[in-house]
Enzyme design. Sequence first.
Site, PDB file in Angstrom:
ATOM      1  N   ALA A 133       0.819  -1.206   0.000  1.00 45.99           N
ATOM      2  CA  ALA A 133       0.000   0.000   0.000  1.00 45.99           C
ATOM      3  C   ALA A 133       0.854   1.258   0.000  1.00 45.99           C
ATOM      4  O   ALA A 133       1.933   1.299   0.584  1.00 45.99           O
ATOM      5  CB  ALA A 133      -0.924  -0.003   1.211  1.00 45.99           C
ATOM      6  N   GLY A 178       0.046  -5.766  -0.029  1.00 42.58           N
ATOM      7  CA  GLY A 178      -0.587  -5.803  -1.343  1.00 42.58           C
ATOM      8  C   GLY A 178       0.336  -6.280  -2.437  1.00 42.58           C
ATOM      9  O   GLY A 178      -0.121  -6.787  -3.466  1.00 42.58           O
ATOM     10  N   GLU A 181      -0.069  -9.896  -2.386  1.00 44.02           N
ATOM     11  CA  GLU A 181      -1.407 -10.183  -2.903  1.00 44.02           C
ATOM     12  C   GLU A 181      -1.417 -10.111  -4.432  1.00 44.02           C
ATOM     13  O   GLU A 181      -2.082 -10.904  -5.097  1.00 44.02           O
ATOM     14  CB  GLU A 181      -2.417  -9.215  -2.300  1.00 44.02           C
ATOM     15  CG  GLU A 181      -2.670  -9.497  -0.824  1.00 44.02           C
ATOM     16  CD  GLU A 181      -3.609  -8.491  -0.179  1.00 44.02           C
ATOM     17  OE1 GLU A 181      -4.608  -8.915   0.453  1.00 44.02           O
ATOM     18  OE2 GLU A 181      -3.351  -7.277  -0.286  1.00 44.02           O
ATOM     19  N   GLU A 201      -0.041  -6.970   7.149  1.00 41.68           N
ATOM     20  CA  GLU A 201      -1.059  -5.975   7.487  1.00 41.68           C
ATOM     21  C   GLU A 201      -1.360  -5.893   8.974  1.00 41.68           C
ATOM     22  O   GLU A 201      -1.672  -4.810   9.505  1.00 41.68           O
ATOM     23  CB  GLU A 201      -2.355  -6.269   6.705  1.00 41.68           C
ATOM     24  CG  GLU A 201      -2.305  -5.883   5.233  1.00 41.68           C
ATOM     25  CD  GLU A 201      -1.678  -6.942   4.344  1.00 41.68           C
ATOM     26  OE1 GLU A 201      -1.709  -6.789   3.111  1.00 41.68           O
ATOM     27  OE2 GLU A 201      -1.140  -7.941   4.889  1.00 41.68           O
TER      28      GLU A 201
END
Length: 331
Positions: A133, A178, A181, A201
């Site tokens: 992020a 992310g 991900e 996270e």
Amino acid sequence: MATLLRRLAGLRCSPRPWTGVILREAHGRTSALTPRAAWPPLAGDGRPLTAGRRALCRGQHTEAEPVQVDVKRLEGDDDGIVEVLLCRHKARNALGYVFVSQLRNLVSALSNDSVAKVVVFRSLVPGVFCAGADLKERAGMNPAESDLFVHGLRTLMTEIASLPMPTIAAMDGAALGGGLELAMACDLRTAAYTAQMGLIETTRGLLPGAGGSQRLPRAVGLALAKELIFTGKRLGGQAALEIGLVNRAVEQNQSGDAAHGEALSLAREILPQAPVAVRLAKEAMNRGMEVDITAAMAIERMCYTRVIHTRDRKEGMAAFLEKRPPRFTGE
């Protein structure tokens, strides 16, 4: 079984109608992806595309919004391999508005590309795949804006996972939050031993929100995924290989692109195979993993029925009988 097949008839298990894209390289420089059809009307963040942002999404450099995601089509023996280049250098490929918008539009174009047989996601930023992020941008969002943005990220990862051709993430550096991900949205992953990856996270007071809480258990098993997410633990390439998070791991080289080289090696193993069969095999596996075994067998049957009528299937049989390499055309 007949009833079950009728119920599953709506499940797409055939190749999409491909309109194709044009991928160019000019004077040795990587060029942008230019679809024959118009780009989608909205950028990844849902804002209407102004003239400047339309130019951006076509890969054209603007002073306000420079290219952060680009694309390269390989040639010669590697024709059919397309590379998605993550190149937000100043922010370590952090998932900000512009980066996500460009990636969304590029993925949308690739979904209608009949030429690409394998897509490799790689970073041009040394030592990092994707840092996750963009916390500076995220800090300026209120809760509603943050939720909407993360929802857009989740949708983007689903779109990457739904690309019809095999996809490979080459992690030569950090893939955190992310970033991991994004890698898990790809079908296959390669990593350098020195790469660091993890869903971190919970160390920021959050939980994985772009598909990580669902894809990690499917990749490594529920108990191990819980341990990794609860603790926010980071793994190197060798450890990731041992638990099945990546397909291949290699020693890093002096140029810092060993995982990329391994991804290309893997792509080259896929390249000679029948494109329609490979795409339908991906479709059958992806859809079959989400239903019970009886429904999954019906999905496989539907996909098999589609591939049996292709010219490539006939060519494969003829090549076998004639004891020669097949010449697949994707038809």
